[in-house]
Write a protein that holds these residues in place. Structure first.
Motif, PDB file in Angstrom:
ATOM      1  N   ILE A 104      23.843  38.218  -2.184  1.00  0.00           N
ATOM      2  CA  ILE A 104      23.685  36.827  -1.752  1.00  0.00           C
ATOM      3  C   ILE A 104      22.587  36.209  -2.617  1.00  0.00           C
ATOM      4  CG2 ILE A 104      23.039  35.317   0.150  1.00  0.00           C
ATOM      5  CD1 ILE A 104      24.016  37.432   2.061  1.00  0.00           C
ATOM      6  N   PHE A 105      22.916  35.063  -3.232  1.00  0.00           N
ATOM      7  CA  PHE A 105      21.973  34.357  -4.089  1.00  0.00           C
ATOM      8  C   PHE A 105      21.583  33.041  -3.419  1.00  0.00           C
ATOM      9  CE2 PHE A 105      24.505  37.016  -6.940  1.00  0.00           C
ATOM     10  CZ  PHE A 105      23.482  37.710  -7.579  1.00  0.00           C
ATOM     11  N   PRO A 106      20.486  32.436  -3.837  1.00  0.00           N
ATOM     12  CA  PRO A 106      20.109  31.135  -3.264  1.00  0.00           C
ATOM     13  C   PRO A 106      21.227  30.113  -3.466  1.00  0.00           C
ATOM     14  CG  PRO A 106      18.311  32.031  -4.551  1.00  0.00           C
ATOM     15  CD  PRO A 106      19.486  32.927  -4.774  1.00  0.00           C
ATOM     16  N   GLY A 107      21.543  29.424  -2.376  1.00  0.00           N
ATOM     17  CA  GLY A 107      22.614  28.427  -2.423  1.00  0.00           C
ATOM     18  C   GLY A 107      23.939  28.976  -1.920  1.00  0.00           C
ATOM     19  N   ASP A 108      24.102  30.278  -1.759  1.00  0.00           N
ATOM     20  CA  ASP A 108      25.345  30.866  -1.247  1.00  0.00           C
ATOM     21  C   ASP A 108      25.426  30.672   0.257  1.00  0.00           C
ATOM     22  OD1 ASP A 108      25.966  31.697  -3.765  1.00  0.00           O
ATOM     23  OD2 ASP A 108      25.497  33.822  -3.429  1.00  0.00           O
ATOM     24  N   ARG A 109      26.660  30.658   0.760  1.00  0.00           N
ATOM     25  CA  ARG A 109      26.887  30.513   2.195  1.00  0.00           C
ATOM     26  C   ARG A 109      26.996  31.919   2.795  1.00  0.00           C
ATOM     27  NH1 ARG A 109      28.430  26.400   5.236  1.00  0.00           N
ATOM     28  NH2 ARG A 109      28.992  25.147   3.446  1.00  0.00           N
ATOM     29  N   ILE A 110      26.244  32.171   3.917  1.00  0.00           N
ATOM     30  CA  ILE A 110      26.315  33.448   4.632  1.00  0.00           C
ATOM     31  C   ILE A 110      27.551  33.404   5.505  1.00  0.00           C
ATOM     32  CG2 ILE A 110      25.128  34.971   6.258  1.00  0.00           C
ATOM     33  CD1 ILE A 110      22.495  33.752   5.283  1.00  0.00           C
ATOM     34  N   LEU A 111      28.462  34.379   5.346  1.00  0.00           N
ATOM     35  CA  LEU A 111      29.756  34.338   6.016  1.00  0.00           C
ATOM     36  C   LEU A 111      29.634  34.465   7.539  1.00  0.00           C
ATOM     37  CD1 LEU A 111      31.842  36.576   3.594  1.00  0.00           C
ATOM     38  CD2 LEU A 111      31.812  34.097   3.763  1.00  0.00           C
TER      39      LEU A 111
END
Length: 128
Positions: A104-111
């Motif tokens: 997970i990178f900054p700006g990604d959505r956590i599922l």
């Protein structure tokens, strides 16, 4: 006439007789050795009675031992060996259960939660 040779012969004969008597005395009779009566404590007395041949408890313990011996050698050990072989030598996934989470990178959505990953804080020390 008695001389030193006859005295020596008599002494040797007496020594032989004494040795024979001593050896005969070393032989044990059927009643020997005489041992003092055994005085058992409470735990030892229990086990003495418990392990009498033909006792019900002894038969039950023997039956339980045989059953556990059979289960251990014929069921558990082969099952363990089969599980080990399948887990480490047959399954495609390494070690059978190891999985890695996606990065997970900054700006990604956590599922799971639907949140957006906030950007990383700047390092105030500036060591880069």
């Amino acid at each position: 006439m008695s001389g030193p040779a006859e005295d020596e012969r008599l002494r040797v004969q007496q020594l032989r007789a004494l040795r024979r008597r001593w050896l005969r005395d070393q032989e044990l009779s059927p009643r020997e050795p005489v041992l003092p009566p055994r005085r058992l404590g409470t735990v030892a007395a229990f086990w003495e009675r418990f392990l009498q041949p033909g006792g019900l408890w002894r038969q039950q313990v023997h039956k339980a031992y045989q059953t556990s011996h059979f289960v251990l050698l014929r069921v558990l050990l082969p099952a363990w060996a089969l599980t080990y072989f399948v887990k480490y030598h047959v399954q495609k996934m390494p070690h059978g259960v190891v999985t890695t989470n996606p990065r997970i990178f900054p700006g990604d959505r956590i599922l799971e939660t639907g949140e957006i990953m906030p950007p990383l804080k700047e390092d105030p020390h500036g060591h880069h």
